[in-house]
Design an enzyme around this catalytic site. Structure first.
Site, PDB file in Angstrom:
ATOM      1  N   ASP A 177       0.952  -1.117   0.007  1.00  0.00           N
ATOM      2  CA  ASP A 177       0.012  -0.040  -0.028  1.00  0.00           C
ATOM      3  C   ASP A 177       0.872   1.279  -0.046  1.00  0.00           C
ATOM      4  OD1 ASP A 177      -1.428   2.342   0.753  1.00  0.00           O
ATOM      5  OD2 ASP A 177      -2.967   0.930   1.625  1.00  0.00           O
ATOM      6  N   HIS A 178       1.000   1.881  -1.168  1.00  0.00           N
ATOM      7  CA  HIS A 178       2.144   2.796  -1.352  1.00  0.00           C
ATOM      8  C   HIS A 178       1.965   4.085  -0.335  1.00  0.00           C
ATOM      9  CE1 HIS A 178      -0.710   4.759  -4.278  1.00  0.00           C
ATOM     10  NE2 HIS A 178       0.120   5.591  -4.068  1.00  0.00           N
ATOM     11  N   HIS A 240      -6.160   2.673   1.425  1.00  0.00           N
ATOM     12  CA  HIS A 240      -5.305   3.727   1.867  1.00  0.00           C
ATOM     13  C   HIS A 240      -5.959   4.613   2.866  1.00  0.00           C
ATOM     14  CE1 HIS A 240      -3.162   2.838  -2.028  1.00  0.00           C
ATOM     15  NE2 HIS A 240      -4.358   3.268  -2.567  1.00  0.00           N
TER      16      HIS A 240
END
Ligand code: NAD
Length: 484
Positions: A177-178, A240
């Protein structure tokens, strides 16, 4: 300020989908930046593996074009490009067939970290995992990196976890999950748990409410067919925004280690209360002048998918009872702005009287633009004229704090890829976290489907539907502005 770059162990990183959009835009430019920063060992190699029939030289030409386009010009250097590209190899492979697997097996070296980045459609994850195992390319020390979306509901996420678990242990699986790779997001943990100042106030006794905003200016054109099956809830909230909420709301872990941190995040997700439909606003952007409507960007003219969502959430535990979390995210909004705002309560008694007005401390954590934090504090307005109070920001914009060379601060993807090589899973989602997030999300989406809920229409370049503002107004609160 010079950041310390600690080289990682040498590695063979295979990028399945190495010719795809994500590899071109994020993964390969990120690796190049780490190379320029001196973090990549001399003999580390990157192996592109995808469907196109290319040889090493053709792949290097393809990647060179991507670096020219997606790496900041200040880092362009013929010398660096040549040295970086010489570490690249390519194998044409079929994830669903036998083609290419023998070549990949022969290419891999013993005695180095082996990592496999699944930058392909999730439908292929199981095929890749199975073939890596069957062709004895992955061993028990190998790592796999999987991209979002990780399932589209609890059942599919469970099935995906089960498929990967047939061939890989949880300690080998890195679900990316950047958002967790962003400097500010990690700084949130440093601020909370590295200072004595904040943690005593970090609870419902002192925090009035919390806001999380992830606003985008882009629409869904170009990826409409994917997005229309997903919507803001699945595409942004379940992963996110949920991760950001976890880092704000979690209890202090006993150590900064992967399972201690992820255990605490999981407890937050499990403590999320079901959401009252009256506390959710869904929206869809409409046409305005030259700007296409959502339904022009997707195939289904009657689509009920939301491109905007705002919600009021409650974390039901002792720390947060009574403090609402407001979250919102959307496309085609006024500005590209992601931030978390922790709004503290008023001082219990104002010694300055009503004329001093109302002043609140707000800690703002900006993810973009200009990553950094600001703490609003109330001080006396300088000069004569009595005790007038004003709010001033204590500002820590990373670019200013780190000086002009803040190129040294790695971007999210590159930091996360280096963590994979180091074998550090702290900033990756564990399987049970993902499942818990879907378990909370599913009933909300099912509710919309059973009620045939239609998103409200909103004008592009605004803050979303009016009703989103009402969600806070009705409780005497207001969203922070989304500003250009
Ligand atoms: P893409 O369509 O641009 O690239 C797909 C890649 O997969 C290509 O290299 C193709 O050759 C390869 N491929 C397809 N079928 C194959 C097969 N049978 N065998 C071997 N290789 C095969 O896709 P993308 O946009 O790069 O996305 C890759 C993954 O990353 C997807 O899961 C996507 O959801 C995810 N993702 C993408 C982005 C993005 O910005 N592009 C962002 C977040 C997550």
């Amino acid at each position: 300020m010079v950041s310390r770059v600690i080289p990682v162990d040498t590695f063979d990183l295979v990028i399945f989908g190495g010719t795809g959009d994500l590899a071109h835009r994020k993964i390969l430019p990120g690796l190049y930046r780490r190379f320029v920063a001196g973090q990549m060992p001399e003999d580390a190699r990157i192996i592109g593996a995808a469907r196109s029939d290319l040889d090493d030289e053709q792949y290097r030409t393809d990647v060179r074009a991507a670096l020219m386009e997606f790496v900041d010009r200040r880092l362009h250097s013929e010398e660096h490009f040549a040295a970086f590209l010489s570490r690249l190899h390519y194998v044409a492979i079929d994830a669903r067939g036998d083609h290419g697997w023998k070549s990949l097996h022969e290419l891999m070296r013993d005695g180095v970290v082996r990592a496999f980045y699944f930058s392909v459609a999730p439908a292929l994850f199981g095929d890749l995992a199975e073939r890596l195992h069957r062709h004895e390319i992955a061993d028990e020390a190998s790592r796999i990196v999987v991209e979002k979306p990780f399932g589209r509901d609890l059942a599919s996420a469970r099935a995906l976890n089960a498929t990967l678990a047939q061939h890989f242990d949880e300690t080998q699986i890195y679900r990316i999950d950047h958002y967790l790779g962003k400097e500010t997001v990690q700084n949130l943990m440093a601020v909370r748990f590295g200072n004595v100042l904040f943690e005593p106030l970090w609870n419902s006794q002192y925090v009035e409410h919390i806001q999380i905003t992830v606003a985008e200016t882009v629409g869904v054109a170009g990826r409409g067919s994917y997005y229309d099956k997903s919507g803001a809830m699945r595409d942004m909230v379940q992963n996110h925004l949920m991760q950001l909420l976890c880092l704000i709301a979690m209890e202090p872990p006993s150590r900064f280690d992967p399972d201690a941190v992820r255990d605490e995040k999981l407890k937050v997700i499990r403590a999320l209360e079901p959401v009252d439909p009256a506390d959710i606003v869904r929206g869809q952007y409409r046409r305005q002048g030259d700007i296409a409507a959502y339904t022009d960007d997707v195939e289904d003219l009657d689509s009920r998918t939301e491109s905007f969502i705002a919600m009021k959430l409650h974390v039901s535990n002792w720390r947060w009872a009574g403090t609402p979390f407001y979250i919102r995210t959307g496309k085609r909004l006024r500005a590209r702005q992601s931030e978390i705002a922790v709004v503290f309560k008023d001082a219990p008694h104002s010694i300055f009287g009503a004329s001093a007005g109302r002043h609140r401390n707000i800690l703002t954590i900006r993810l973009q633009p200009n990553e950094g934090m600001t703490l609003g504090v109330t001080i006396k307005e300088p000069g004569p004229g009595g005790m007038r109070l004003i709010d001033v920001p204590l500002d820590m914009t990373f670019a200013d704090a780190l000086g002009p060379d803040n190129d040294e601060v790695p971007e999210a993807y590159e930091r996360l890829i280096m963590d994979v090589v180091r074998g550090n899973q702290t900033l990756f989602m564990r399987g049970d976290e993902v499942e818990a997030a879907w378990a909370w999300t599913d009933p909300i989406i099912e509710g919309w489907q059973s009620r045939d809920d239609r998103p409200l229409s909103y004008e592009p370049c605004t803050s979303g539907p009016e009703e989103s503002a009402m969600l806070l107004h009705r409780e005497n609160r207001r969203w922070r502005e989304i500003r250009e």
